[in-house]
Write a protein that holds these residues in place. Structure first.
Motif, mmCIF file in Angstrom:
data_model
loop_
_atom_site.group_PDB
_atom_site.id
_atom_site.type_symbol
_atom_site.label_atom_id
_atom_site.label_comp_id
_atom_site.label_asym_id
_atom_site.label_seq_id
_atom_site.Cartn_x
_atom_site.Cartn_y
_atom_site.Cartn_z
ATOM 1 N N GLN A 213 0.823 -1.207 0.000
ATOM 2 C CA GLN A 213 0.000 0.000 0.000
ATOM 3 C C GLN A 213 0.861 1.263 0.000
ATOM 4 O OE1 GLN A 213 -3.692 0.282 0.167
ATOM 5 N NE2 GLN A 213 -3.286 -1.727 -0.735
ATOM 6 N N SER A 214 1.933 1.248 0.765
ATOM 7 C CA SER A 214 2.788 2.433 0.852
ATOM 8 C C SER A 214 3.488 2.713 -0.475
ATOM 9 C CB SER A 214 3.824 2.245 1.963
ATOM 10 O OG SER A 214 3.184 2.096 3.226
ATOM 11 N N ILE A 215 3.939 1.647 -1.146
ATOM 12 C CA ILE A 215 4.663 1.829 -2.405
ATOM 13 C C ILE A 215 3.710 2.156 -3.551
ATOM 14 C CG2 ILE A 215 6.074 0.648 -4.129
ATOM 15 C CD1 ILE A 215 7.394 -0.893 -1.856
ATOM 16 N N THR A 216 2.597 1.443 -3.627
ATOM 17 C CA THR A 216 1.694 1.577 -4.769
ATOM 18 C C THR A 216 0.742 2.760 -4.646
ATOM 19 O OG1 THR A 216 1.780 -0.833 -5.027
ATOM 20 C CG2 THR A 216 0.032 0.343 -6.213
ATOM 21 N N TYR A 217 0.250 3.006 -3.432
ATOM 22 C CA TYR A 217 -0.789 4.021 -3.261
ATOM 23 C C TYR A 217 -0.364 5.179 -2.358
ATOM 24 C CZ TYR A 217 -3.710 0.388 -5.297
ATOM 25 O OH TYR A 217 -4.238 -0.563 -6.126
ATOM 26 N N GLY A 218 0.874 5.155 -1.884
ATOM 27 C CA GLY A 218 1.382 6.274 -1.123
ATOM 28 C C GLY A 218 1.064 6.270 0.352
ATOM 29 N N GLY A 219 0.422 5.243 0.860
ATOM 30 C CA GLY A 219 0.101 5.182 2.282
ATOM 31 C C GLY A 219 -0.690 3.934 2.594
ATOM 32 N N GLY A 222 -4.214 4.157 1.121
ATOM 33 C CA GLY A 222 -4.342 4.787 -0.189
ATOM 34 C C GLY A 222 -5.362 4.117 -1.087
ATOM 35 N N GLN A 223 -5.311 2.804 -1.184
ATOM 36 C CA GLN A 223 -6.256 2.099 -2.049
ATOM 37 C C GLN A 223 -7.689 2.271 -1.572
ATOM 38 O OE1 GLN A 223 -5.719 -2.153 -2.277
ATOM 39 N NE2 GLN A 223 -6.771 -2.315 -4.242
ATOM 40 N N TRP A 226 -8.885 5.717 -2.626
ATOM 41 C CA TRP A 226 -9.055 5.888 -4.066
ATOM 42 C C TRP A 226 -10.174 5.006 -4.629
ATOM 43 C CZ3 TRP A 226 -3.731 6.272 -7.000
ATOM 44 C CH2 TRP A 226 -3.013 7.378 -6.494
#
Length: 302
Positions: A213-219, A222-223, A226
């Motif tokens: 989640q941190s790498i792909t969605y920034g936190g 994040g998913q 979004w």
């Protein structure tokens, strides 16, 4: 008639009942034992194959990976086959009593009384499937129609062969010693399996999910922010399933190796069987609950 109160002892049982050890067993005719063994092997193989498919076919470069559908069907089929083995165990449940002059097997309305003099020997199962057990060899040269599965054959053998004439070889057999040590040390409970393969995989799953989640969605959320709760939970479940599959394969590998070590040790030195079994179980637990997280942490720090 004198009324009987709670503190008045009842009449003692007959002599045969008073000294007769009774054991909970599963009485298998040959065909049903073969079926149960095959089902058990197949269900285990299906679980391992499903785990292997999840391990190698879940993360294939897609942004939203998911376990392969085939793995789900394999796991479902394994569950059905395992359910059939439990049904067979329920149908074969029986009690085996060792009386001074006879053996009594009772199973679902059937009662078999076997004179002690008609039994030539008692033999431990050379192939312990669907578990450890023993068979009665009759004086006629034929085996008794039901074979007895019991987690620990040693107490049964000792009760049968008080004079040592029928069971001396079986009592000393490495498979008997191996099964006895295992029964004394290992206590299988459903909640331990739930902890091992349901709850504990949440820890590495949460670590991998957080990283993703941190790498792909920034936190970590994040998913969710979004795309909503559904995709967020589906992604987490994917990591949970993946983590469980890896741990199943990891535990299976060490279990096979440890059982081989335990059996070789029993074969070489039977008096140390319980000590070796205790060491094996502790080693497997440490490797699983400490070794795997340490390996995962080392991998992430690279």
């Amino acid at each position: 008639m004198t009324p009987m109160h709670a503190d008045v002892p009842a009449e003692p049982p007959t002599d045969g009942e008073a000294v007769a050890p009774r054991f909970q067993v599963h009485a298998y005719p040959l065909a049903l034992r073969i079926v149960s063994s095959v089902l058990l092997v197949l269900s285990t193989a299906l679980v391992l194959h499903a785990s292997e498919r999840i391990l190698f076919a879940t993360f294939t470069g897609a942004m939203n990976p998911k376990p392969p559908a085939l793995a789900g069907w394999l796991a479902l089929l394994a569950l059905v086959l395992f359910g059939l083995t439990r049904l067979i165990r329920w149908l074969t449940a029986a009690t085996f009593s060792v009386e001074p002059s006879r053996f009594v097997l009772q199973r679902r309305g059937d009662r078999f009384e076997i004179p002690v003099t008609s039994v030539e020997s008692v033999r431990v199962w050379r192939l312990p499937l669907p578990g450890a057990g023993l068979s009665l060899r009759m004086q006629s040269g034929r085996g008794f129609q039901y074979a007895l599965q019991v987690a620990d054959p040693l107490p049964v053998l000792e009760a049968i062969g008080r004079d040592g004439s029928q069971t001396s070889a079986a009592v000393r057999h490495p498979l008997t010693v191996f099964a006895h040590a295992r029964a004394m040390i290992v206590r299988r409970r459903w909640y331990r399996l739930a902890l091992k393969f349901v709850l504990f995989p949440l820890l590495p799953a949460a670590a991998m999910f957080y990283t993703h989640q941190s790498i792909t969605y920034g936190g970590p959320f994040g998913q969710y922010q979004w795309y909503g709760l559904g995709p967020y939970l589906r992604t987490f479940s994917t990591y949970w399933i993946f983590s469980t599959a890896v741990l199943v394969l990891f535990a299976s590998l060490w279990r096979v190796l440890s059982e081989l070590v335990a059996f070789v040790a029993v074969w070489i030195s039977p008096p140390y069987a319980r000590g070796v079994r205790r060491f094996v179980e502790v080693a497997c637990a440490v490797l699983y609950y400490v070794g795997f997280p340490a390996l995962l942490a080392w991998q992430y720090l690279q």
